[in-house]
Write a protein that holds these residues in place. Structure first.
Motif, mmCIF file in Angstrom:
data_model
loop_
_atom_site.group_PDB
_atom_site.id
_atom_site.type_symbol
_atom_site.label_atom_id
_atom_site.label_comp_id
_atom_site.label_asym_id
_atom_site.label_seq_id
_atom_site.Cartn_x
_atom_site.Cartn_y
_atom_site.Cartn_z
ATOM 1 N N ASP A 130 13.927 68.420 0.010
ATOM 2 C CA ASP A 130 12.930 68.194 -1.004
ATOM 3 C C ASP A 130 12.816 66.617 -1.399
ATOM 4 O OD1 ASP A 130 15.324 68.620 -3.836
ATOM 5 O OD2 ASP A 130 15.546 67.461 -2.137
ATOM 6 N N LYS A 131 13.692 66.051 -0.400
ATOM 7 C CA LYS A 131 13.444 64.446 -0.509
ATOM 8 C C LYS A 131 12.381 64.003 0.769
ATOM 9 C CE LYS A 131 17.968 63.434 -2.804
ATOM 10 N NZ LYS A 131 18.342 64.706 -3.236
ATOM 11 N N HIS A 132 11.797 64.897 1.336
ATOM 12 C CA HIS A 132 10.906 64.544 2.616
ATOM 13 C C HIS A 132 11.421 64.228 3.362
ATOM 14 C CE1 HIS A 132 7.823 65.720 -0.635
ATOM 15 N NE2 HIS A 132 8.390 64.687 -1.478
ATOM 16 N N PHE A 141 17.964 59.498 2.511
ATOM 17 C CA PHE A 141 19.043 60.351 2.052
ATOM 18 C C PHE A 141 19.384 61.172 3.337
ATOM 19 C CE2 PHE A 141 19.275 59.566 -2.447
ATOM 20 C CZ PHE A 141 17.839 59.209 -2.516
ATOM 21 N N TYR A 181 6.886 67.785 -6.551
ATOM 22 C CA TYR A 181 7.366 66.654 -6.146
ATOM 23 C C TYR A 181 6.261 65.627 -5.649
ATOM 24 C CZ TYR A 181 11.654 68.606 -7.674
ATOM 25 O OH TYR A 181 12.864 68.926 -8.389
ATOM 26 N N LYS A 182 6.317 64.381 -5.986
ATOM 27 C CA LYS A 182 5.399 63.620 -5.185
ATOM 28 C C LYS A 182 6.165 63.061 -3.795
ATOM 29 C CE LYS A 182 2.783 61.340 -8.793
ATOM 30 N NZ LYS A 182 2.974 60.019 -9.683
#
Lengths: 165, 420
Positions: free
Chosen positions: A46-48, A104, A164-165
């Motif tokens: 989810d942090k791309h 991350f 989320y952006k």
């Protein structure tokens, strides 16, 4: 459809080989694609970030959505080879005109390689985020963590939701 | 000056007393209970509609750059910005601050800056090198990552300047604030994006010592080859040059109130009504008691390893013209001695000396080369210069006066080390 006339011989040969393969090997090609999906398919966080695993070695990069929102990347600070990382811990940063963004690590593991070309030419991440713009490779210590990551289609849905952006 | 500042602080506190009291009750509860509240859970739409975003303005009482950078980092890592945005305002004693991926030896003359009693600090966000002193106000806008909006923050600052002093400013495409019709920058901006939090910080040049600024940010060509991010020099001006009534103390209030009265999503001006719904101003004393772990962050930020060792790998290349008297008979033309140092993580990794044919002689260079190669493994700092000088001194005491050629080579090495 380009005409074959006037093309260099080797290009012609390549195109015709391609056609032959598609015509005759349809079924075989389909199966081989499926096998690839099982071993080397991409998973997303989810942090791309994305990770693609082959024989317990994961290649990590950032998604197209991430590179687009960062803008042109001027500097890539990647984790050192030998670093032991935990899942979801900061392991580096990408700097663009807009900001310094943290990277991350998607899974726990030990860094075994980092992309020196990207350190030299950070714009590779913008132009080829899934291929030449890979960031680092990690030897997984907890392969089960992969199951908690999103598949490509789940990630597409996630982006479209705009949460989320 | 201090009294006036204290009075202004008091004025702010008096006016928003209710807000400050409310703020004290839960925003500044002992940090242990706050630590428990810091989950990285995302804000669902339901939560968002139920609880509108409230804002706080924090004013740091420290003027130490490392303490303030540590406070900023602490808040980024630990604070819960769910439905709560914070503007942190801080000022520092004179210092130079470089961006996360920059090379301090490129951006400034480290020896000169140290001699002036100024610190060099490296911040966590990207961007270029800036000079800070008490005429400069730093603003850090904290939000959750998905609510990060740099342009909105600059818009708030721009409005504050107009509302308080009638100063018209423009936000450039590069997202800097420039005074209208002058193209001179009064603010520089940088940001850090992570999960779940993000921050955008900018400087505001109110009444900065421009002479000290120019001297500390002066760049010479030092022959450094690096892929570190380079600063983009821009013409700057102080806000007090446009309007003599602009003072830092008043700026604190002007920007703080504008921040509180502006709606975070729509940028609408909500006036006093909206201000009354916010959490107001709070003076912050950045100590380990209130922010457990702050001292550790401060130690890391002030360490040599972070400030200089974090520098991306670079090479220093310098050429020196060899005086004719050192060249052998029959050697014609201009010959150069080339010195090349490779520095990685702030440590000298490799030293290469390219000696022109004219300099090579029968006595060779063995002793001198040993002295030079003893630089390997040394941090790239004044310490290395001192150890080189000591080694040279030892050599000349042992062997009498150094040969002219050797002296020349050593002087070149000294120049390379001292020029940065």
């Amino acid at each position: 459809m380009r005409s074959l006339r006037g093309l260099h011989y080797s290009s012609v040969a390549r195109i015709s080989r391609c056609f032959v393969a598609r015509w005759q090997g349809n079924v075989i090609r389909y199966i081989s694609i499926s096998i690839n999906c099982l071993s080397g398919s991409r998973r997303f966080t989810d942090k791309h970030e994305w990770i693609s695993v082959n024989e317990n070695i994961g290649t990590v990069g950032i998604s197209h959505h991430a590179q687009k929102s960062l803008g042109e990347i001027d500097f890539a600070q990647l984790p050192d080879v030998g670093a032991v990382l935990e899942k979801e811990v900061t392991c580096g940063a990408l700097e663009s005109v807009k900001a310094a963004s943290e990277i991350f690590c998607p899974v726990s593991g030990k860094v075994i390689d980092k992309n020196a070309s990207v350190e030299q030419t950070p714009r590779l991440i913008n132009s080829s985020c899934y291929d030449k713009g890979w960031l680092f490779k990690v030897e997984l210590t907890k392969p089960d963590e992969l199951n908690r990551l999103m598949t490509e289609s789940e990630y597409e849905t996630f982006i479209k939701s705009g949460v989320y952006k | 000056m201090a009294q006036a500042m204290a009075q202004n602080m008091f004025r702010i506190s008096q006016v928003s007393l209710n807000n400050v009291v409310r703020c004290n009750a839960y925003a500044f509860a002992p940090a242990t209970s706050q630590a428990k509240a810091y989950s990285s859970a995302s804000t669902t739409d339901k939560e968002k509609s139920k609880n509108p975003i409230q804002k706080s303005v924090f004013i740091s009482q420290s003027t130490d750059i490392f303490t303030n950078l540590a406070l900023e980092d602490w808040m980024y890592r630990n604070f819960n910005f769910n439905n709560h945005h914070v503007l942190l305002m801080w000022r520092n004693s004179p210092c130079v601050v470089i961006g996360r991926h920059q090379n301090p030896w490129v951006e400034t003359n480290t020896t000169n800056v140290a001699h002036q009693g100024m610190e060099i600090a490296r911040r966590n966000s990207g961007g270029g090198t800036v000079y800070h002193d008490r005429g400069n106000l730093n603003l850090t806008f904290f939000t959750k990552r998905e609510e990060y909006n740099r342009r909105n923050n600059l818009e708030i600052v721009s409005r504050a300047l107009f509302r308080e002093w009638g100063i018209e400013s423009v936000i450039t495409p590069r997202e800097d604030i420039v005074v209208k019709n002058t193209y001179k920058q009064i603010s520089g901006t940088a940001a850090k994006l992570g999960r779940p939090n993000a921050y955008h910080h900018c400087t505001l040049l109110v009444d900065v010592n421009k002479v000290a600024l120019r001297q500390s940010l002066h760049k010479d060509d030092k022959g450094i080859v690096t892929n570190a991010t380079q600063s983009v020099a821009s013409p700057i001006m102080n806000l007090c040059e446009i309007n003599q009534h602009v003072k830092v103390e008043r700026m604190l209030g002007a920007v703080g109130w504008e921040y509180l009265r502006t709606c975070p999503e729509t940028l609408e001006d909500g006036g006093q009504d909206l201000i009354n719904k916010q959490r107001g101003f709070q003076l912050i004393n950045p100590t380990d008691n209130w922010f457990p772990g702050l001292n550790k962050l401060k130690e890391e930020l002030s360490s040599w390893d972070w400030r200089f060792g974090k520098t991306p790998k670079f090479q220093v290349n310098k050429s020196f013209r060899v005086p004719k008297e050192f060249l052998g008979e029959g050697e014609m033309g201009v010959q150069e001695l080339k010195v090349s140092l490779e520095v990685n993580k702030g440590i000298i990794d490799d030293v290469t000396l390219k000696l022109p044919p004219g300099l090579l002689s029968t006595n060779g260079f063995h002793g001198e080369v040993d002295v030079v190669t003893s630089l390997r493994g040394q941090p790239f700092s004044e310490r290395a210069v001192v150890s080189l000088e000591n080694a040279l001194h030892d050599m000349s005491t042992k062997e009498g006066n150094l040969q002219g050629k050797s002296q020349f080579v050593m002087n070149c090495m000294r120049q390379v080390m001292q020029s940065v």
